[in-house]
Design a protein around this motif. Structure first.
Motif, PDB file in Angstrom:
ATOM      1  N   PRO A  98       0.979  -1.246   0.037  1.00  0.00           N
ATOM      2  CA  PRO A  98      -0.157  -0.031  -0.278  1.00  0.00           C
ATOM      3  C   PRO A  98       0.625   1.390   0.174  1.00  0.00           C
ATOM      4  CG  PRO A  98       0.168  -1.385   2.293  1.00  0.00           C
ATOM      5  CD  PRO A  98       0.948  -1.810   0.634  1.00  0.00           C
ATOM      6  N   MET A  99       2.254   0.837  -0.269  1.00  0.00           N
ATOM      7  CA  MET A  99       3.140   2.495   0.779  1.00  0.00           C
ATOM      8  C   MET A  99       3.985   2.306  -1.411  1.00  0.00           C
ATOM      9  SD  MET A  99       5.986   1.085   2.416  1.00  0.00           S
ATOM     10  CE  MET A  99       5.263   0.404   3.988  1.00  0.00           C
ATOM     11  N   PRO A 100       3.791   3.306  -1.535  1.00  0.00           N
ATOM     12  CA  PRO A 100       4.681   3.741  -2.804  1.00  0.00           C
ATOM     13  C   PRO A 100       6.308   3.499  -2.761  1.00  0.00           C
ATOM     14  CG  PRO A 100       3.924   6.308  -1.807  1.00  0.00           C
ATOM     15  CD  PRO A 100       3.462   5.177  -1.072  1.00  0.00           C
TER      16      PRO A 100
ATOM     17  N   VAL B 282       1.647   9.433  -7.616  1.00  0.00           N
ATOM     18  CA  VAL B 282       2.068  10.693  -7.982  1.00  0.00           C
ATOM     19  C   VAL B 282       0.791  10.479 -10.246  1.00  0.00           C
ATOM     20  CG1 VAL B 282       4.444  10.139  -8.868  1.00  0.00           C
ATOM     21  CG2 VAL B 282       2.743   9.118 -10.531  1.00  0.00           C
ATOM     22  N   GLY B 283      -0.728   9.780  -9.310  1.00  0.00           N
ATOM     23  CA  GLY B 283      -1.407  10.023 -10.442  1.00  0.00           C
ATOM     24  C   GLY B 283      -1.240   9.934 -12.340  1.00  0.00           C
ATOM     25  N   ALA B 284      -0.721   8.733 -12.712  1.00  0.00           N
ATOM     26  CA  ALA B 284       0.348   8.188 -13.306  1.00  0.00           C
ATOM     27  C   ALA B 284      -0.769   7.075 -14.124  1.00  0.00           C
ATOM     28  CB  ALA B 284       2.074   8.068 -14.069  1.00  0.00           C
ATOM     29  N   GLU B 285      -0.538   7.193 -15.523  1.00  0.00           N
ATOM     30  CA  GLU B 285      -1.359   6.046 -16.538  1.00  0.00           C
ATOM     31  C   GLU B 285      -0.898   4.610 -16.326  1.00  0.00           C
ATOM     32  OE1 GLU B 285      -1.800   7.380 -20.038  1.00  0.00           O
ATOM     33  OE2 GLU B 285      -2.938   8.803 -19.820  1.00  0.00           O
ATOM     34  N   SER B 286       0.498   4.745 -16.041  1.00  0.00           N
ATOM     35  CA  SER B 286       1.131   3.447 -15.639  1.00  0.00           C
ATOM     36  C   SER B 286       2.533   3.178 -14.689  1.00  0.00           C
ATOM     37  CB  SER B 286       1.074   2.217 -16.908  1.00  0.00           C
ATOM     38  OG  SER B 286       1.735   2.988 -17.775  1.00  0.00           O
ATOM     39  N   ALA B 287       2.728   2.130 -14.727  1.00  0.00           N
ATOM     40  CA  ALA B 287       4.177   2.292 -14.019  1.00  0.00           C
ATOM     41  C   ALA B 287       5.687   2.890 -15.459  1.00  0.00           C
ATOM     42  CB  ALA B 287       5.070   0.569 -14.369  1.00  0.00           C
ATOM     43  N   GLU B 288       5.079   2.373 -17.443  1.00  0.00           N
ATOM     44  CA  GLU B 288       6.071   2.543 -17.457  1.00  0.00           C
ATOM     45  C   GLU B 288       6.105   4.460 -18.088  1.00  0.00           C
ATOM     46  OE1 GLU B 288       3.565   0.745 -17.680  1.00  0.00           O
ATOM     47  OE2 GLU B 288       4.924  -1.697 -17.849  1.00  0.00           O
TER      48      GLU B 288
ATOM     49  N   GLU C 129       8.607  12.101 -10.229  1.00  0.00           N
ATOM     50  CA  GLU C 129       9.043  12.034  -9.031  1.00  0.00           C
ATOM     51  C   GLU C 129       8.173  12.142  -7.650  1.00  0.00           C
ATOM     52  OE1 GLU C 129      11.515  10.792  -8.343  1.00  0.00           O
ATOM     53  OE2 GLU C 129      13.867  11.031  -9.337  1.00  0.00           O
ATOM     54  N   LEU C 130       8.054  11.220  -6.741  1.00  0.00           N
ATOM     55  CA  LEU C 130       7.328  11.295  -5.728  1.00  0.00           C
ATOM     56  C   LEU C 130       7.190  11.988  -4.807  1.00  0.00           C
ATOM     57  CD1 LEU C 130       4.307   9.990  -4.803  1.00  0.00           C
ATOM     58  CD2 LEU C 130       5.919   8.894  -3.052  1.00  0.00           C
ATOM     59  N   VAL C 131       8.027  12.682  -4.832  1.00  0.00           N
ATOM     60  CA  VAL C 131       8.477  14.259  -3.338  1.00  0.00           C
ATOM     61  C   VAL C 131       9.355  15.520  -4.368  1.00  0.00           C
ATOM     62  CG1 VAL C 131       8.511  12.397  -1.252  1.00  0.00           C
ATOM     63  CG2 VAL C 131      10.545  12.862  -2.849  1.00  0.00           C
ATOM     64  N   GLU C 132       9.126  16.474  -3.759  1.00  0.00           N
ATOM     65  CA  GLU C 132       9.525  17.582  -4.082  1.00  0.00           C
ATOM     66  C   GLU C 132      11.163  18.084  -3.500  1.00  0.00           C
ATOM     67  OE1 GLU C 132       7.612  20.725  -2.808  1.00  0.00           O
ATOM     68  OE2 GLU C 132       4.994  20.013  -3.680  1.00  0.00           O
ATOM     69  N   ALA C 133      12.235  18.332  -4.439  1.00  0.00           N
ATOM     70  CA  ALA C 133      13.426  18.773  -3.906  1.00  0.00           C
ATOM     71  C   ALA C 133      13.228  19.822  -2.710  1.00  0.00           C
ATOM     72  CB  ALA C 133      13.668  20.156  -4.423  1.00  0.00           C
ATOM     73  N   VAL C 134      14.359  19.128  -1.725  1.00  0.00           N
ATOM     74  CA  VAL C 134      13.699  19.663  -0.087  1.00  0.00           C
ATOM     75  C   VAL C 134      15.584  20.561  -0.376  1.00  0.00           C
ATOM     76  CG1 VAL C 134      13.857  18.874   2.512  1.00  0.00           C
ATOM     77  CG2 VAL C 134      12.452  17.706   0.490  1.00  0.00           C
ATOM     78  N   ASP C 135      15.302  21.488   0.503  1.00  0.00           N
ATOM     79  CA  ASP C 135      16.434  22.263   0.351  1.00  0.00           C
ATOM     80  C   ASP C 135      17.578  22.243  -0.849  1.00  0.00           C
ATOM     81  OD1 ASP C 135      15.691  22.664   3.173  1.00  0.00           O
ATOM     82  OD2 ASP C 135      16.743  20.685   3.940  1.00  0.00           O
ATOM     83  N   GLY C 136      17.450  22.083  -1.471  1.00  0.00           N
ATOM     84  CA  GLY C 136      17.852  22.203  -3.356  1.00  0.00           C
ATOM     85  C   GLY C 136      18.544  20.564  -3.490  1.00  0.00           C
TER      86      GLY C 136
ATOM     87  N   THR D  40       3.752  15.828   0.826  1.00  0.00           N
ATOM     88  CA  THR D  40       3.944  16.205  -1.131  1.00  0.00           C
ATOM     89  C   THR D  40       1.918  16.396  -0.904  1.00  0.00           C
ATOM     90  OG1 THR D  40       3.964  14.991  -2.561  1.00  0.00           O
ATOM     91  CG2 THR D  40       3.900  13.780  -1.214  1.00  0.00           C
ATOM     92  N   THR D  41       2.426  16.789  -1.328  1.00  0.00           N
ATOM     93  CA  THR D  41       0.460  16.502  -1.953  1.00  0.00           C
ATOM     94  C   THR D  41       0.219  15.184  -2.695  1.00  0.00           C
ATOM     95  OG1 THR D  41       0.391  19.048  -2.344  1.00  0.00           O
ATOM     96  CG2 THR D  41      -1.653  17.833  -3.584  1.00  0.00           C
TER      97      THR D  41
END
Length: 784
Positions: A186-188, A209-215, A223-230, A253-254
């Motif tokens: 259940p976790m990414p 991430v709301g994508a259609e498929s893994a490919e 990417e699942l998360v955003e950049a943190v501290d650059g 993240t959202t």
């Protein structure tokens, strides 16, 4: 002659040749023996090498007989090597029947065609794996076409191969299960190449991430998360790969239009790449915030409790202690700044005297530390040296910590002890009363009673233990009354005390002649008290007292008449005797010779002594009757005592005694009847003269002393006689007394001491005798 000459020579030559032949034979035999021994040693060594080799030979002759090492029997599970090949089947041991048949056929074919063979067998009831390799035996080993079978034990190799096959199959299954698990997690979860690019993601990642498929995710590098501290997620993964250590961080993240908190972990997998997963901890964070708010509210509430509460974590360190706990254990204010461990807290409490005094404190402390590992709640009482009583409750909590509750029960135990003491005192008081009492509730049922109640009414304990109703009680006691109908009066008194709240009483007679007086008293708690007193004896005594009072009144009248006529009846004859004796002494009846004068003098002396005895008897009788008249006047003490001593001068001189009269300080005058006080002191001096041995001294001393704020005159008369014991002293003071039946007078001693005591007491003073055998007697008179 020539033959005789050469015969010894020939014999010598023959003997020499024989000796040479014998020597050669011995040397040849020794050489053959050495070669034989060498061959035997070599044969033994070869046989031992064969025995120790990993392969054992089995020789099968053409007739089916076999030769083999005993180790082969052990490998096959047999007791010994059989003689024939067909006997290798040992009924549950040895070779299986099908394998034995296959081996027999292979050996027969090898003996006929010299064709080698190989096969694998497993003995019955064993896990051993044996490899058989057979070929035709060399003629030097066994002529006649025997077959030689080499048997190898490859159990370890077979087990290892089986284990490797099983592990490979398990690993393949685990790999498929792991892939399925990752996909269904259940976790990414994702996997990156060493350059940080995403290579594999699971369905949860795609949904997050709301994508259609893994490919599509892999192709687009989503990417699942955003950049943190650059730092981008790929750079963080490369940093974890370079350091060779996992990197864990909490990012926001959202996901699905909501801001979520994720705990992201990057795990380096060597040169293969970096794996990662993200755990949604938003609910945990929310729970943590709620728990913190709840904990703060709970601790604020615990500070308001009167009981002490302390919390310890899994490391046994104090995490919270409310104000009552700190006060009960005398903890300093800095304790919560550096929270101590549980054991150190007990040490601090011991220094402050807030734990029980035990002989082995370290062992006691270890027992209390075991509360953390206990599975149930522990409760015990601590009695401190200052008299404080604490109730300790230790409750283990699921996180490995401990919740400790401390309650000061000193006041409660004190009140409980007071209550128990009062109850015991009440019970003892009830059972010690002369009255029999019982307490009834408003519903009429008996609550409490004492033993006297059961005895007075003749009731048994089994009946009273049932707490009977008053109606049942009345039925029980009705049969014991003189008039059974009067039992209702007792019920009326009980109902008046419990329901009407009024006090009533009465008397009732029992069939055995006893008389009981009872009363009902309302109690403050709504109950009613029935008090019963057996007045049978007092009733009898009252009747007897009435009769005795009438007799005493009559006796007092008789005594009054006796004293009124005693003086006349006794003194008139005595005065007549004395008057006639004086007339004879003065010669009115004629001149008397010397013997007559002596007789008249004796009569006068005896009449004087008799007069004194009559006066003493009258004074004693009047004093006992309370009718002694006193003519008080001011008396100077020393002249008064000197006169008493001078009156007894002749008697002292005749007894060879000396009287020493002393005074301590100035004496004040006494208010007393001179004649009667002189008679009292005179009797004491007379007793001292009688008791003193010749040549001794009698001390008469007068002094003043303070007693109860009053100035008193003390007169001491002391002799050096034999003394008296306590019983003799008591008898001396009794003198004459009326017998117990009141019909005669018993004489104990003379009248002197009893009369002296009566006269002194009539003046408001006291007379005390102090004497010991061999120490003399002291008479002490104290006058106000």
């Amino acid at each position: 002659m020539d033959l005789e000459r050469f015969l010894p020579l020939l014999i010598g030559l023959l003997l020499g040749a024989w000796m040479l032949a014998a020597a050669w034979a011995v040397l040849a035999a020794r050489a053959r023996e050495k070669r034989t021994e060498s061959q035997l040693r070599s044969a033994r060594r070869l046989a031992r090498m064969v025995e120790e080799s990993p392969a054992l030979p089995l020789l099968v002759r053409s007739d089916g007989r076999i030769e083999a090492s005993p180790r082969l029997a052990q490998w096959l599970g047999l007791d010994a090597v059989p003689q024939y090949l067909s006997e290798l089947d040992g009924q549950g041991r040895g070779l299986p029947r099908d394998k034995l048949a296959e081996l027999t056929e292979a050996v027969r074919r090898c003996q006929k065609t010299a064709a080698p063979f190989r096969m694998v067998v497993t003995p019955e009831g064993s896990t051993r794996s044996l490899a058989l390799r057979g070929h035709l035996a060399d003629p030097q080993v066994s002529p006649g076409g025997a077959a030689l079978v080499w048997i190898f034990d490859f159990s370890d190799s077979e087990s290892e191969l089986a284990r490797l096959r099983e592990e490979a199959a398990r690993a393949q299954g685990d790999f498929h299960a792991l892939v399925s698990l990752i996909e269904a997690a259940p976790m990414p979860m994702w996997f990156r190449r060493p350059d940080g690019e995403i290579q594999l993601v699971n369905s949860a990642y795609v949904a997050a991430v709301g994508a259609e498929s893994a490919e599509a995710v892999v192709a687009g590098g989503v990417e699942l998360v955003e950049a943190v501290d650059g730092l981008t997620p790929a750079q963080v993964a490369q940093q974890a790969a370079e350091e060779g250590a996992p990197v864990e961080r909490v990012v926001h993240t959202t996901i699905g239009g909501q801001r979520r908190a994720l705990r992201v972990s990057d795990l380096p997998l060597g040169e293969d790449g970096v794996a990662g997963y993200a755990v949604d901890i938003e609910d945990m964070e929310e729970m943590s915030r709620s728990f913190k708010a709840f904990r703060d509210a709970q601790r604020s509430m615990l500070d308001q409790l009167s009981a002490g509460v302390a919390q310890f974590d899994a490391k046994r360190r104090l995490t919270f202690a409310n104000q009552p706990f700190q006060r009960l254990f005398s903890l300093p204010a800095r304790t919560m700044q550096d929270p101590p461990a549980f054991e150190r807290l007990l040490d601090t409490a011991r220094v402050a005297g807030r734990v029980p005094e035990v002989r082995d404190f370290p062992a006691w402390r270890r027992e209390r530390a075991a509360w953390f590992a206990a599975g149930d709640t522990h409760e015990e009482a601590w009695s401190l040296a200052d008299g404080t009583h604490l109730r300790i409750v230790a409750q283990p909590v699921p996180d490995g910590g401990l919740l400790m509750i401390v309650e000061d029960r000193t006041e409660q135990l004190r009140l409980s002890a007071i209550r128990d003491t009062m109850l015991r005192t009440r019970t003892a008081t009830f059972d010690s009363l002369f009255e029999s009492i019982a307490v009834f509730a408003p519903d009429g049922r008996m609550q409490t009673w004492n033993r006297r109640f059961a005895a007075d009414w003749g009731l048994d304990s089994e009946f009273l233990d049932t707490h009977p109703h008053v109606e049942a009680l009345l039925k029980k006691i009705a049969s014991r009354l003189k008039r059974p109908a009067e039992a209702e009066t007792v019920g009326t008194v009980v109902r008046a005390a419990t329901l009407d709240r009024t006090q009533k009483g009465g008397r009732i007679g029992l069939a055995d002649g006893r008389m009981l007086e009872f009363a009902g008293v309302p109690l403050p708690d709504g109950n009613g008290l029935l008090a019963v007193l057996d007045i049978t004896d007092s009733q009898k005594v009252e009747d007897a007292l009435r009769e005795s009072n009438a007799a005493l009144i009559e006796a007092d009248a008789i005594k009054t008449r006796f004293l009124a006529h005693m003086s006349y009846e006794l003194r008139n004859p005595l005065n007549s005797i004395g008057g006639f004796a004086e007339m004879l002494e003065h010669g009115l009846g004629g001149e008397l010779n010397e013997a007559g004068k002596d007789y008249v003098g004796s009569i006068l002396q005896a009449s004087g002594q008799l007069g004194e005895h009559i006066d003493s008897l009258l004074d004693l009788s009047q004093s006992e009757a309370g009718m002694l008249p006193l003519k008080r006047e001011e008396i100077e003490v020393m002249p008064f005592l000197r006169t008493i001593a001078e009156e007894r001068g002749q008697r002292l001189e005749k007894a060879g005694l000396t009287l020493d009269l002393r005074a301590s300080g100035l004496m004040r005058p006494l208010s007393a009847d001179r004649r009667r006080l002189a008679r009292a002191i005179g009797h004491l001096v007379d007793n001292a003269i009688t008791a003193s041995p010749r040549g001794s001294r009698i001390l008469v001393q007068v002094s003043r002393r303070k007693a109860d704020g009053e100035d008193r005159v003390q007169i001491l008369v002391q002799d050096k006689g034999k003394g008296m014991d306590s019983r003799s002293l008591a008898r001396a003071l009794e003198g004459m007394k009326v017998s117990s039946d009141g019909k005669r007078v018993e004489r104990r001693q003379g009248l002197g001491l009893p009369l002296a005591r009566q006269l002194v007491e009539a003046h408001g003073g006291t007379l005390k005798l102090v004497s010991e055998p061999g120490q003399g007697t002291s008479a002490i008179v104290e006058l106000p």
